[in-house]
Enzyme design. Sequence first.
Site, mmCIF file in Angstrom:
data_model
loop_
_atom_site.group_PDB
_atom_site.id
_atom_site.type_symbol
_atom_site.label_atom_id
_atom_site.label_comp_id
_atom_site.label_asym_id
_atom_site.label_seq_id
_atom_site.Cartn_x
_atom_site.Cartn_y
_atom_site.Cartn_z
ATOM 1 N N GLY A 50 1.019 -1.615 0.545
ATOM 2 C CA GLY A 50 0.190 0.001 -0.214
ATOM 3 C C GLY A 50 0.854 1.011 -0.330
ATOM 4 C CD GLN A 55 3.195 5.886 3.106
ATOM 5 O OE1 GLN A 55 2.220 5.384 2.124
ATOM 6 N NE2 GLN A 55 4.244 4.979 3.328
ATOM 7 C CB CYS A 98 4.966 2.522 7.361
ATOM 8 S SG CYS A 98 4.409 3.942 6.280
ATOM 9 C CG LEU A 99 6.644 0.468 1.095
ATOM 10 C CD1 LEU A 99 5.834 1.316 0.402
ATOM 11 C CD2 LEU A 99 7.595 -0.341 1.501
ATOM 12 C CG HIS A 140 -1.484 1.729 7.318
ATOM 13 N ND1 HIS A 140 -0.181 0.883 8.121
ATOM 14 C CD2 HIS A 140 -0.169 2.392 6.567
ATOM 15 C CE1 HIS A 140 1.479 1.348 7.868
ATOM 16 N NE2 HIS A 140 0.897 2.259 6.593
ATOM 17 C CD GLU A 141 -1.227 2.466 2.566
ATOM 18 O OE1 GLU A 141 -1.119 3.686 2.158
ATOM 19 O OE2 GLU A 141 -0.385 1.194 3.018
ATOM 20 C CG HIS A 144 0.120 7.402 5.418
ATOM 21 N ND1 HIS A 144 1.209 7.275 5.513
ATOM 22 C CD2 HIS A 144 0.336 6.360 4.813
ATOM 23 C CE1 HIS A 144 2.265 6.544 5.437
ATOM 24 N NE2 HIS A 144 1.326 5.134 5.356
#
Length: 176
Positions: A50, A55, A98-99, A140-141, A144
């Site tokens: 994701g 990001q 998370c990235l 989660h996304e 962001h």
Amino acid sequence: MFPAMTIRNIIVAPDPRLKVISKPVDAVTDEMRALMDDMLETMYDAPGIGLAAVQIGVPLRIIVMDLAREDEEPQPLYLVNPEIIEASGDLVPYDEGCLSVPDFYETVERPGHVTLRYLDYQGEIREMKADEMLATCVQHEMDHLEGILFVDHLTRLRRSMILRKLTKQKRLEESA
Ligand code: NI
């Protein structure tokens, strides 16, 4: 015509750009689709499941996801201006990563079932019911988009430990 897909740089925490609240997309134009293509390519390259536009430094309410396993065909999902219209009362723990918080995985509890409404890649209104990993990933996304990272759901002690390590790692990379 738009150029071929570009892999963008993923911002790593702590970074004030990850705290920005993303703005709604006015219309799903070719420009937005080109952005979504870049996001998907960037996510696959990382690799991750994701990615939110913020990001890569674009504070717009756009998310790409793909939860297909390695042995399955890709199943890209594009969520523009997503809204949760229903969430279950039960909280389900999942290990999240998370990235933008590389190499850290922590358990976060979130509602186990959510229904969301969003615009798809073509700009069509869609509704989707999500549970299990998809529900976790969507929430989660969507965090962001509000400038929230999964580490913000942890204790202050745990969060500052992780952010301190990431800061140290950044300094090492800058001086390398
Ligand atoms: Ni993330």
